[in-house]
Write a protein that holds these residues in place. Structure first.
Motif, PDB file in Angstrom:
ATOM      1  N   LEU A 197       0.831  -1.217   0.000  1.00  0.00           N
ATOM      2  CA  LEU A 197       0.000   0.000   0.000  1.00  0.00           C
ATOM      3  C   LEU A 197       0.857   1.255   0.000  1.00  0.00           C
ATOM      4  O   LEU A 197       0.385   2.332  -0.351  1.00  0.00           O
ATOM      5  CB  LEU A 197      -0.925   0.017   1.227  1.00  0.00           C
ATOM      6  CG  LEU A 197      -2.076  -0.986   1.222  1.00  0.00           C
ATOM      7  CD1 LEU A 197      -2.850  -0.910   2.534  1.00  0.00           C
ATOM      8  CD2 LEU A 197      -3.020  -0.752   0.042  1.00  0.00           C
ATOM      9  N   PHE A 198       2.127   1.125   0.380  1.00  0.00           N
ATOM     10  CA  PHE A 198       3.032   2.281   0.438  1.00  0.00           C
ATOM     11  C   PHE A 198       3.932   2.374  -0.789  1.00  0.00           C
ATOM     12  O   PHE A 198       4.784   3.249  -0.848  1.00  0.00           O
ATOM     13  CB  PHE A 198       3.890   2.203   1.713  1.00  0.00           C
ATOM     14  CG  PHE A 198       3.117   2.534   2.950  1.00  0.00           C
ATOM     15  CD1 PHE A 198       3.172   3.809   3.487  1.00  0.00           C
ATOM     16  CD2 PHE A 198       2.316   1.589   3.562  1.00  0.00           C
ATOM     17  CE1 PHE A 198       2.460   4.139   4.625  1.00  0.00           C
ATOM     18  CE2 PHE A 198       1.586   1.905   4.708  1.00  0.00           C
ATOM     19  CZ  PHE A 198       1.662   3.178   5.235  1.00  0.00           C
ATOM     20  N   GLN A 215     -10.949  -9.565   1.287  1.00  0.00           N
ATOM     21  CA  GLN A 215     -11.735  -9.479   2.527  1.00  0.00           C
ATOM     22  C   GLN A 215     -11.071 -10.239   3.665  1.00  0.00           C
ATOM     23  O   GLN A 215     -11.708 -11.081   4.324  1.00  0.00           O
ATOM     24  CB  GLN A 215     -13.139 -10.050   2.331  1.00  0.00           C
ATOM     25  CG  GLN A 215     -14.032  -9.221   1.470  1.00  0.00           C
ATOM     26  CD  GLN A 215     -15.443  -9.804   1.405  1.00  0.00           C
ATOM     27  OE1 GLN A 215     -15.754 -10.832   2.014  1.00  0.00           O
ATOM     28  NE2 GLN A 215     -16.306  -9.148   0.646  1.00  0.00           N
ATOM     29  N   HIS A 226      -9.299  -5.464  -0.677  1.00  0.00           N
ATOM     30  CA  HIS A 226     -10.755  -5.361  -0.814  1.00  0.00           C
ATOM     31  C   HIS A 226     -11.377  -6.587  -1.480  1.00  0.00           C
ATOM     32  O   HIS A 226     -12.502  -6.959  -1.168  1.00  0.00           O
ATOM     33  CB  HIS A 226     -11.120  -4.064  -1.543  1.00  0.00           C
ATOM     34  CG  HIS A 226     -11.030  -2.861  -0.660  1.00  0.00           C
ATOM     35  ND1 HIS A 226     -11.170  -1.579  -1.092  1.00  0.00           N
ATOM     36  CD2 HIS A 226     -10.799  -2.783   0.678  1.00  0.00           C
ATOM     37  CE1 HIS A 226     -11.049  -0.742  -0.064  1.00  0.00           C
ATOM     38  NE2 HIS A 226     -10.814  -1.452   1.011  1.00  0.00           N
ATOM     39  N   LEU A 242      -4.322  -2.812  -2.912  1.00  0.00           N
ATOM     40  CA  LEU A 242      -5.648  -2.481  -2.380  1.00  0.00           C
ATOM     41  C   LEU A 242      -6.717  -3.405  -2.965  1.00  0.00           C
ATOM     42  O   LEU A 242      -7.675  -3.769  -2.275  1.00  0.00           O
ATOM     43  CB  LEU A 242      -5.997  -1.009  -2.635  1.00  0.00           C
ATOM     44  CG  LEU A 242      -7.296  -0.531  -1.970  1.00  0.00           C
ATOM     45  CD1 LEU A 242      -7.309  -0.826  -0.465  1.00  0.00           C
ATOM     46  CD2 LEU A 242      -7.522   0.954  -2.219  1.00  0.00           C
ATOM     47  N   ALA A 243      -6.545  -3.812  -4.217  1.00  0.00           N
ATOM     48  CA  ALA A 243      -7.489  -4.775  -4.801  1.00  0.00           C
ATOM     49  C   ALA A 243      -7.435  -6.099  -4.035  1.00  0.00           C
ATOM     50  O   ALA A 243      -8.457  -6.775  -3.870  1.00  0.00           O
ATOM     51  CB  ALA A 243      -7.181  -5.005  -6.273  1.00  0.00           C
ATOM     52  N   THR A 283      -7.193   0.249   8.318  1.00  0.00           N
ATOM     53  CA  THR A 283      -8.158   1.262   7.860  1.00  0.00           C
ATOM     54  C   THR A 283      -8.805   0.828   6.548  1.00  0.00           C
ATOM     55  O   THR A 283     -10.027   0.891   6.383  1.00  0.00           O
ATOM     56  CB  THR A 283      -7.449   2.617   7.661  1.00  0.00           C
ATOM     57  OG1 THR A 283      -6.984   3.077   8.927  1.00  0.00           O
ATOM     58  CG2 THR A 283      -8.384   3.649   7.049  1.00  0.00           C
ATOM     59  N   MET A 284      -7.991   0.362   5.629  1.00  0.00           N
ATOM     60  CA  MET A 284      -8.523  -0.031   4.324  1.00  0.00           C
ATOM     61  C   MET A 284      -9.277  -1.357   4.406  1.00  0.00           C
ATOM     62  O   MET A 284     -10.309  -1.537   3.757  1.00  0.00           O
ATOM     63  CB  MET A 284      -7.396  -0.124   3.291  1.00  0.00           C
ATOM     64  CG  MET A 284      -6.610   1.170   3.078  1.00  0.00           C
ATOM     65  SD  MET A 284      -7.591   2.695   2.941  1.00  0.00           S
ATOM     66  CE  MET A 284      -8.385   2.457   1.355  1.00  0.00           C
ATOM     67  N   ARG A 300       2.843   1.924  11.348  1.00  0.00           N
ATOM     68  CA  ARG A 300       2.123   2.761  10.383  1.00  0.00           C
ATOM     69  C   ARG A 300       1.449   1.871   9.327  1.00  0.00           C
ATOM     70  O   ARG A 300       0.305   2.093   8.953  1.00  0.00           O
ATOM     71  CB  ARG A 300       3.127   3.704   9.730  1.00  0.00           C
ATOM     72  CG  ARG A 300       2.558   4.584   8.657  1.00  0.00           C
ATOM     73  CD  ARG A 300       2.154   5.919   9.218  1.00  0.00           C
ATOM     74  NE  ARG A 300       1.614   6.762   8.156  1.00  0.00           N
ATOM     75  CZ  ARG A 300       0.357   7.138   8.092  1.00  0.00           C
ATOM     76  NH1 ARG A 300      -0.493   6.780   9.030  1.00  0.00           N
ATOM     77  NH2 ARG A 300      -0.048   7.891   7.095  1.00  0.00           N
ATOM     78  N   ILE A 356     -12.994  -1.394   5.647  1.00  0.00           N
ATOM     79  CA  ILE A 356     -14.047  -0.984   4.706  1.00  0.00           C
ATOM     80  C   ILE A 356     -14.857  -2.200   4.241  1.00  0.00           C
ATOM     81  O   ILE A 356     -16.069  -2.128   4.094  1.00  0.00           O
ATOM     82  CB  ILE A 356     -13.427  -0.229   3.506  1.00  0.00           C
ATOM     83  CG1 ILE A 356     -12.880   1.128   3.980  1.00  0.00           C
ATOM     84  CG2 ILE A 356     -14.440  -0.048   2.378  1.00  0.00           C
ATOM     85  CD1 ILE A 356     -12.067   1.879   2.936  1.00  0.00           C
ATOM     86  N   VAL A 357     -14.185  -3.320   4.042  1.00  0.00           N
ATOM     87  CA  VAL A 357     -14.906  -4.517   3.592  1.00  0.00           C
ATOM     88  C   VAL A 357     -15.125  -5.541   4.706  1.00  0.00           C
ATOM     89  O   VAL A 357     -15.981  -6.417   4.579  1.00  0.00           O
ATOM     90  CB  VAL A 357     -14.188  -5.218   2.404  1.00  0.00           C
ATOM     91  CG1 VAL A 357     -14.205  -4.315   1.178  1.00  0.00           C
ATOM     92  CG2 VAL A 357     -12.767  -5.621   2.759  1.00  0.00           C
ATOM     93  N   VAL A 366      -2.621   1.691   8.532  1.00  0.00           N
ATOM     94  CA  VAL A 366      -3.170   1.985   7.204  1.00  0.00           C
ATOM     95  C   VAL A 366      -3.864   0.759   6.611  1.00  0.00           C
ATOM     96  O   VAL A 366      -4.965   0.860   6.057  1.00  0.00           O
ATOM     97  CB  VAL A 366      -2.068   2.513   6.266  1.00  0.00           C
ATOM     98  CG1 VAL A 366      -2.544   2.543   4.818  1.00  0.00           C
ATOM     99  CG2 VAL A 366      -1.627   3.903   6.712  1.00  0.00           C
TER     100      VAL A 366
END
Lengths: 340, 340
Positions: free
Chosen positions: B222-223, B239, B236, B232-233, B274-275, B267, B278-279, B271
């Protein structure tokens, strides 16, 4: 680069919605849409002159744009004679349909014969690089949304138009089909291979003058499970200095995801800045764009007040109330210390 | 599905590193690697039996795997006769090279003639769906990194192996070239078209038994500005219920990005959760995998202590010290209230 101006081909569009690509072009580049071509049964009307192929060519049209999406996104057999006629008359053809112009032997033959170009804007034609993450000169503004289809392209175009009106330097950088027709060029980001997404965005928005703003068209949403990866590639490849938050109040759930609620605007702001700061610690959210199209004037003002209260940022509906407030916010931020 | 066992084709690999795909297979599926085929000048050696094509077939080999990457990732002319011989002898061929087996007319002809399959594992062969974001049954563990190439595949394989050793249900879900050879199947995620990345991950890790764990191979970071969208795919589309944080201490900068420092582990943890939330709001970080290969034993233990102090999670180097601690942490989390 797709040569403008366009003849907008509406085919036999069953309704206005089927011609929404043409509508986007008319809304944002009316000077590029010199006429429309409608076949028998076409129920859409852009309220621009109806033209035959010959009339359009005579009027200076360079490209016939297929501005209609029929069921399945295919090129209808009934269109073929018109498209061949266009190529013979000296027009290029551009399409964002799923099946490709370049897969139609009749069109490929005619294009070759008459020396014309076929543009399939859904298909990347460039070998994009892997992103290198290097800081680029010039400034960048990216629109991000609480959901997909909340007006990210429209606010970017509205802000760019307002910048140009003020005599400032600004470009719209298209990442989707309609945007590419409007700009005449761009990256069909959702069709780019995963490893090259961020590199394609870097390529799309190269070094520029220090006082030049790129308005990069957003895609998807960091909160949308289907497309969030595309959005993050825009945040990291775009290296935005400024973020516009986009929202449409009143949606019962994320589009296409009945199990998911939209995030609150303040939550979107927090998450997008967290991700944007990885590549640009100076990035700031500068304003909110609210799609209030299904509300009354009074309700719309209430929506904007709510968005401002939640985020502490100026909010407007750029279609309804203009984009001045957002451009003011962008420029006042960028004249201060915060953006450099 | 790529049929196992394999004959590992090392060609004329100039050194051990050029054969790292073969090395990964030997490390993680030694039972699937029954022999190696080396040509004149080959400087790599997996320390498994050297075999001719005929000997490999006799020993039960089903597929010749090109386990070597030469300059440019191309299929060398000098290999062609061997590959044709393999097809004639009844072996399929699998490759992760950039240029495709299926683009080589000689191989395509021979495969057809002898009824064999050519597997290009870099090329998606399935039309993946758009992700629907629906909650799936079964449990999922995803490895994410402070940078790319920090051991995400290795820790996932090590944890899956440890789960199986304990008689528990676990699958390794491959998203990269070596992983696909190890598993015999998977999704070449970095080659999937942007819009379908998350859907490909959902497809890869479908509904399963409530007590079954999928260990999904991570990609990118992610960084990492070049590949964060792919990561990120995975977050998400995957899951995950559990996250393993992966890190290699001592890197001077992000791999391939000299302008970027690696984030601290705490960190990354913040992060990624957090992402992930969402799912899946129940997702938890359960442990840290540290690649300590360039440190002494004592330094390695210091690295693990540092990782534990930063995150409050158990840390280990699964290659050096085994994956038991991470599996313990995974299972104790999932037996409690937190994961359901």
């Amino acid at each position: 680069m797709i040569k403008q101006p366009y003849l907008l081909f509406l085919g036999d569009a069953p309704d206005r919605l089927a011609a929404k690509v043409a509508q986007g072009i008319c809304d944002w580049r009316p000077e590029a849409a010199i006429g429309q071509y409608r076949m028998a049964g076409c129920a859409a009307d852009m309220r621009i002159p109806d033209m035959s192929i010959a009339e359009a060519r005579e009027a200076g049209a360079e490209t016939l744009v297929i501005g209609v999406a029929n069921r399945g996104g295919v090129i209808a057999d009934s269109w073929m004679a018109v498209l061949e006629e266009a190529l013979a008359a000296g027009l290029d053809i551009a399409s964002g349909l799923h099946n490709l112009l370049t897969d139609e032997p009749r069109l490929v033959r005619a294009a070759r014969k008459f020396g014309r170009e076929l543009h399939d804007v859904r298909t990347p034609v460039i070998d994009y690089p892997i992103a290198n993450g290097r800081k680029r000169t010039g400034r960048r503004c990216l629109a991000v949304g609480t959901d997909v289809s909340v007006g990210k392209m429209y606010v970017s175009l509205a802000m760019q138009r307002e910048m140009l009106r003020r005599g400032l330097k600004a470009s719209f950088r298209a990442t989707g089909q309609t945007g590419i027709f409007v700009a005449g060029e761009g990256v069909p980001l959702d069709a780019v291979v995963a490893d090259f997404m961020a590199g394609a965005v870097e390529w799309l928005s190269p070094d520029n003058d220090d006082d030049h703003w790129d308005f990069i068209e957003g895609q998807g949403s960091l909160f949308h499970a289907s497309y969030s990866g595309v959005t993050l590639a825009l945040v990291h490849g775009g290296q935005p200095d400024a973020i516009i938050l986009c929202h449409e109040p009143g949606r019962p759930h994320m589009r296409g995801l009945p199990d998911y609620q939209l995030p609150e605007l303040e939550r979107l702001c927090e998450v997008v800045l967290t991700m944007a700061h990885i590549v640009n610690p100076a990035c700031r959210a500068v304003g909110v764009s609210v799609n209030t199209s299904r509300f009354s004037q009074e309700e719309a003002r209430q929506c904007l007040q709510d968005a401002e209260a939640r985020t502490g940022l100026p909010a407007t509906d750029p279609i309804r109330f203009g984009a001045e407030a957002l451009v003011d916010a962008l420029l006042s931020e960028s004249n201060g210390e915060t953006l450099r």
